[in-house]
Design a protein around this motif. Structure first.
Motif, PDB file in Angstrom:
ATOM      1  N   ILE A 183       0.845  -0.851   0.744  1.00 59.53           N
ATOM      2  CA  ILE A 183      -0.175   0.081  -0.185  1.00 59.53           C
ATOM      3  C   ILE A 183       0.658   1.167   0.360  1.00 59.53           C
ATOM      4  O   ILE A 183       0.352   2.660  -0.748  1.00 59.53           O
ATOM      5  N   HIS A 184       2.055   0.693   0.591  1.00 58.77           N
ATOM      6  CA  HIS A 184       3.005   1.908   0.867  1.00 58.77           C
ATOM      7  C   HIS A 184       2.920   2.382  -0.334  1.00 58.77           C
ATOM      8  O   HIS A 184       3.641   4.148  -1.017  1.00 58.77           O
ATOM      9  N   ARG A 185       3.766   1.642  -1.413  1.00 60.03           N
ATOM     10  CA  ARG A 185       4.300   1.560  -2.389  1.00 60.03           C
ATOM     11  C   ARG A 185       3.232   2.536  -3.321  1.00 60.03           C
ATOM     12  O   ARG A 185       3.573   3.144  -4.404  1.00 60.03           O
ATOM     13  N   GLU A 186       2.287   2.124  -3.792  1.00 57.77           N
ATOM     14  CA  GLU A 186       1.313   1.993  -4.920  1.00 57.77           C
ATOM     15  C   GLU A 186       0.709   4.030  -3.753  1.00 57.77           C
ATOM     16  O   GLU A 186       0.574   4.454  -5.186  1.00 57.77           O
ATOM     17  N   ASP A 187       0.999   4.224  -2.961  1.00 57.53           N
ATOM     18  CA  ASP A 187       0.247   5.357  -2.175  1.00 57.53           C
ATOM     19  C   ASP A 187       1.686   6.606  -3.286  1.00 57.53           C
ATOM     20  O   ASP A 187       1.240   7.293  -3.493  1.00 57.53           O
ATOM     21  N   LEU A 193       1.619   9.412  -9.851  1.00 57.40           N
ATOM     22  CA  LEU A 193       0.896  10.149 -10.909  1.00 57.40           C
ATOM     23  C   LEU A 193      -0.325  11.635 -11.343  1.00 57.40           C
ATOM     24  O   LEU A 193      -0.680  12.212 -11.956  1.00 57.40           O
ATOM     25  N   THR A 194      -0.669  11.608  -9.942  1.00 59.13           N
ATOM     26  CA  THR A 194      -0.583  13.037  -9.177  1.00 59.13           C
ATOM     27  C   THR A 194      -0.163  13.686 -10.030  1.00 59.13           C
ATOM     28  O   THR A 194      -0.427  15.167 -10.388  1.00 59.13           O
ATOM     29  N   SER A 242      -5.908   6.762 -16.445  1.00 60.46           N
ATOM     30  CA  SER A 242      -6.287   5.186 -16.569  1.00 60.46           C
ATOM     31  C   SER A 242      -5.556   3.788 -15.781  1.00 60.46           C
ATOM     32  O   SER A 242      -5.754   3.195 -14.760  1.00 60.46           O
ATOM     33  N   LEU A 243      -3.916   4.519 -15.879  1.00 57.52           N
ATOM     34  CA  LEU A 243      -2.642   3.628 -14.767  1.00 57.52           C
ATOM     35  C   LEU A 243      -3.435   4.206 -13.078  1.00 57.52           C
ATOM     36  O   LEU A 243      -3.124   2.854 -12.603  1.00 57.52           O
ATOM     37  N   LYS A 244      -3.836   5.742 -12.788  1.00 62.03           N
ATOM     38  CA  LYS A 244      -4.107   6.060 -11.572  1.00 62.03           C
ATOM     39  C   LYS A 244      -5.004   5.891 -11.438  1.00 62.03           C
ATOM     40  O   LYS A 244      -5.127   5.414 -10.173  1.00 62.03           O
TER      41      LYS A 244
END
Length: 322
Positions: A183-187, A193-194, A242-244
């Motif tokens: 989850i930390h990596r995804e954050d 990406l943002t 789309s990726l985000k």
């Protein structure tokens, strides 16, 4: 004529002939038994009985599943075998020795390897764990002090609960930490990406909500803003958006999973052992008791003295008898 060996008649005759000697030896054996009983160290046995719960009830797949009715509340034979193996391990026994200060109680210097080995052997000799036909476990500890025997037996159960339960909790904690790490990596990826999307929207002047990962739903009509690379900007924004969106969706599922795996990680939650009978200080020492010791000593003295004089009369005093 061949020797028929010692018979009952020979024994009776020897007993009559050496009656005084047999009585003396029997009396001496009885006195020795009484002295040994009262002068020797007495050991007291403390017993505790407990049940092992089914470890699968603490599993996330069963906690959030309606099919737990097919699980037995009690542990399987394999689980009981694992617990008994762990009970005899150094991991458990050394912790019990440390918690109950047995080195000081037995006067053993456990600071060196020899003393540590001596203390471990003494503990193993006094410790015992067995299972009954009802799948519960009976743990006992012998000691010259009944209070200490009960304390050690109860402490064994506590350490077993902690060690055996932590085995499963550590596995669940490992899965929990793996998901948290993901989850930390995804954050971090979502934040990156943002930032990229913000820069692209500013660069191409595209502020419409484009969500191709959500079935191309657009919450506002697309209008050409006159930028010479407007088409390229739309494609770039769609690709990154789309990726985000996919990563945000994955993160939502991961958050649900991490909350599920976090359930039951506390040591006081979902305990593995249920104590049925707590160990209490024994009232009388372990063994057959004073009266039975006296009787057994007398019978042994009489038996061996009778056999001694009978064989002596038959094969030493009168060897010529055929």
């Amino acid at each position: 004529m061949s020797d028929s060996g010692l018979n009952l008649t020979d024994v009776v005759q020897s007993v009559r002939k050496h009656k005084s000697l047999i009585i003396g030896i029997t009396f001496a054996a009885t006195v020795a038994g009484v002295i040994f009983y009262y002068a020797g160290p007495k050991k007291y046995e403390a017993k505790t009985e407990f049940i092992l719960r089914n470890p699968l009830y603490g599993d996330r797949n069963n906690l959030y599943n309606n099919e737990t009715k097919f699980l037995d509340y009690f542990a399987s034979e394999d689980d009981v075998d694992r617990l008994m193996l762990m009970a005899g391990s150094d991991l458990v026994q050394s912790q019990v020795i440390k918690n109950t200060h047995l080195a000081e109680a037995y006067g053993i210097d456990a600071s060196n390897r020899k003393g540590e080995h001596q203390l471990a052997k003494k503990f193993e000799k006094n410790f015992n764990i067995t299972r009954t036909e009802y799948k519960d476990l009976l743990l006992s500890y012998d000691d010259t002090d009944p209070e200490r025997a009960a304390t050690v037996a109860n402490e064994c159960v506590k350490v077993l609960e902690s060690t055996f339960g932590n085995y499963y909790r550590d596995m669940r904690k490992g899965m929990y930490m793996s998901i948290v790490d993901n989850i930390h990596r995804e954050d971090s990826t979502i934040d990156a990406l943002t930032d990229s999307l913000s820069a692209l929207r500013e660069q191409y002047g595209i502020y419409d909500i484009i969500s191709p990962a959500r079935n191309n739903i657009m919450l506002s009509p697309m209008k050409d803003n006159g930028h010479k690379n407007y088409g390229k900007g739309i494609e770039l924004v769609q690709n990154i958006e789309s990726l985000k969106d996919q990563i945000v969706s994955d993160r939502a599922r991961q958050t649900t999973l991490v909350n599920q795996y976090k359930t039951g990680l506390g040591g006081e939650l979902l305990p593995m052992l249920k104590v049925v009978t707590e160990a209490k200080p024994a009232v009388s020492p372990k063994g057959i008791g004073g009266l039975y010791t006296l009787l057994v000593s007398a019978l042994l003295g009489f038996f061996f003295s009778t056999m001694l004089v009978s064989f002596t009369d038959r094969y030493v005093t009168n060897p010529e008898r055929k």
